[in-house]
Design an enzyme around this catalytic site. Sequence first.
Site, PDB file in Angstrom:
ATOM      1  N   ASN A 160       0.855  -1.201  -0.131  1.00 51.25           N
ATOM      2  CA  ASN A 160       0.104  -0.058  -0.032  1.00 51.25           C
ATOM      3  C   ASN A 160       0.934   1.114   0.125  1.00 51.25           C
ATOM      4  OD1 ASN A 160      -1.876   2.135   0.376  1.00 51.25           O
ATOM      5  ND2 ASN A 160      -2.282   1.399   2.565  1.00 51.25           N
ATOM      6  N   LYS A 183       0.136   4.374  -0.498  1.00 51.82           N
ATOM      7  CA  LYS A 183      -0.485   5.470   0.093  1.00 51.82           C
ATOM      8  C   LYS A 183      -0.245   6.619  -0.668  1.00 51.82           C
ATOM      9  CE  LYS A 183      -0.115   3.229   4.531  1.00 51.82           C
ATOM     10  NZ  LYS A 183      -0.481   3.450   6.136  1.00 51.82           N
ATOM     11  N   HIS A 219      -9.767   1.010   4.421  1.00 55.08           N
ATOM     12  CA  HIS A 219      -8.414   1.368   5.326  1.00 55.08           C
ATOM     13  C   HIS A 219      -8.735   2.148   6.520  1.00 55.08           C
ATOM     14  CE1 HIS A 219      -4.455   2.847   6.069  1.00 55.08           C
ATOM     15  NE2 HIS A 219      -4.218   1.422   5.751  1.00 55.08           N
ATOM     16  N   GLU A 254      -7.090   4.662   7.547  1.00 54.97           N
ATOM     17  CA  GLU A 254      -6.870   6.135   7.350  1.00 54.97           C
ATOM     18  C   GLU A 254      -8.205   6.851   6.567  1.00 54.97           C
ATOM     19  OE1 GLU A 254      -3.058   5.540   5.514  1.00 54.97           O
ATOM     20  OE2 GLU A 254      -2.283   4.927   7.355  1.00 54.97           O
ATOM     21  N   GLU A 258      -5.601  -4.947  10.418  1.00 58.67           N
ATOM     22  CA  GLU A 258      -4.650  -3.862  10.668  1.00 58.67           C
ATOM     23  C   GLU A 258      -5.084  -3.036  11.986  1.00 58.67           C
ATOM     24  OE1 GLU A 258      -2.523  -2.750   6.756  1.00 58.67           O
ATOM     25  OE2 GLU A 258      -4.444  -1.559   7.058  1.00 58.67           O
ATOM     26  N   GLY A 309       1.986   2.482  10.623  1.00 59.72           N
ATOM     27  CA  GLY A 309       2.892   3.834  10.601  1.00 59.72           C
ATOM     28  C   GLY A 309       3.409   4.162  11.771  1.00 59.72           C
ATOM     29  N   SER A 364       3.075  -1.604  10.588  1.00 62.90           N
ATOM     30  CA  SER A 364       4.612  -1.879  10.745  1.00 62.90           C
ATOM     31  C   SER A 364       5.174  -3.053  10.326  1.00 62.90           C
ATOM     32  CB  SER A 364       4.822  -1.124  12.253  1.00 62.90           C
ATOM     33  OG  SER A 364       4.450  -0.204  12.350  1.00 62.90           O
TER      34      SER A 364
HETATM   35  P1  PGA Z   1       2.524   0.410   7.667  1.00 61.38           P
HETATM   36  O1  PGA Z   1       1.118   0.575   6.975  1.00 61.38           O
HETATM   37  O2  PGA Z   1       3.137  -0.599   7.120  1.00 61.38           O
HETATM   38  O3  PGA Z   1       3.142   1.796   7.404  1.00 61.38           O
HETATM   39  O4  PGA Z   1       2.319   0.538   9.312  1.00 61.38           O
HETATM   40  C1  PGA Z   1       0.345  -0.554   6.842  1.00 61.38           C
HETATM   41  C2  PGA Z   1      -0.994   0.014   6.144  1.00 61.38           C
HETATM   42  O5  PGA Z   1      -1.643   0.905   6.407  1.00 61.38           O
HETATM   43  O6  PGA Z   1      -1.496  -0.631   5.381  1.00 61.38           O
END
Ligand code: PGA
Length: 266
Positions: free
Chosen positions: A13, A15, A99, A101, A173, A179, A218
């Site tokens: 992803n 982003k 997601h 976010e 997640e 993140g 992460s």
């Molecule tokens: P990250 O993001 O690996 O940077 O924690 C994962 C995601 O949001 O899919």
Amino acid sequence: MMPSMREVIVAANWKMHTSPGDASELARTISARTRVPSVTRVICPPFVALASVRDALAQDDPDVGIGAQNVHHELQGAYTGEISAPMLAGLATWVIVGHSERRRDAGDTDEIIGLKLGRAVAAGLRPILCVGEQLGDREVGRQVDVVRRQLTGALAGHAPSALRHGGLVIAYEPVWAIGTGRNASGQDAAAMSSAIHSIVEDAWGDTRDDTPVLYGGSVTSANIAEFLAESEVDGALVGGASLKPDEMAGIVARAGLTAAARHTSE
Ligand code: PGA
């Protein structure tokens, strides 16, 4: 538990990173370093880079799935700045739905996410449905309740056969792990994965759900083994580390070991 025959998936992803120009180069580099048998690889660049990533991989590595990071819940209309599922035809074959976010920033509710899921499947896009609790939920032991509510909300009204046929994937997640550099433990991921299967079985009235469940939050080449050591975990949805070819090479290589072990035990 019986050895799992489920496919092993690593989805990137990206982003809100990369431009159409540098996305194609990055996709090519990652694809060249992740040609591992039996691992399903997916790259989800920003909408504007879908075409360049598609073109970059079409000749060299058509096995890499290309995914959008979101889709609108209506087919068309007065929705400035939005992209509908039919518009993605020829650009993507996967899509991330729900997601955290987008739940946080765009107000995506479980009901809207459920509609998106339906649009995705109807358009032939393979959905990666994201679920996960906030830190406060986990601290009081409510993580399964939260994920149950998210899943039952999103799955409501969809025929199990349609979602199965559409290749539904679920990504667990935990929001506090995204993140932050603070990943969940492999055991936490496995426990939630089992809970997700039970929730899906209840929702679908099935006896044995075989939807792949990924862990995200992460994930790096250094910790992927902890997750894939768990038979309940079928791969990873990778954010930050997915922009780094070395990281992706390590993650997919480790996924290849799990995929090979699953094939051997078939
Ligand atoms: P990250 O993001 O690996 O940077 O924690 C994962 C995601 O949001 O899919």
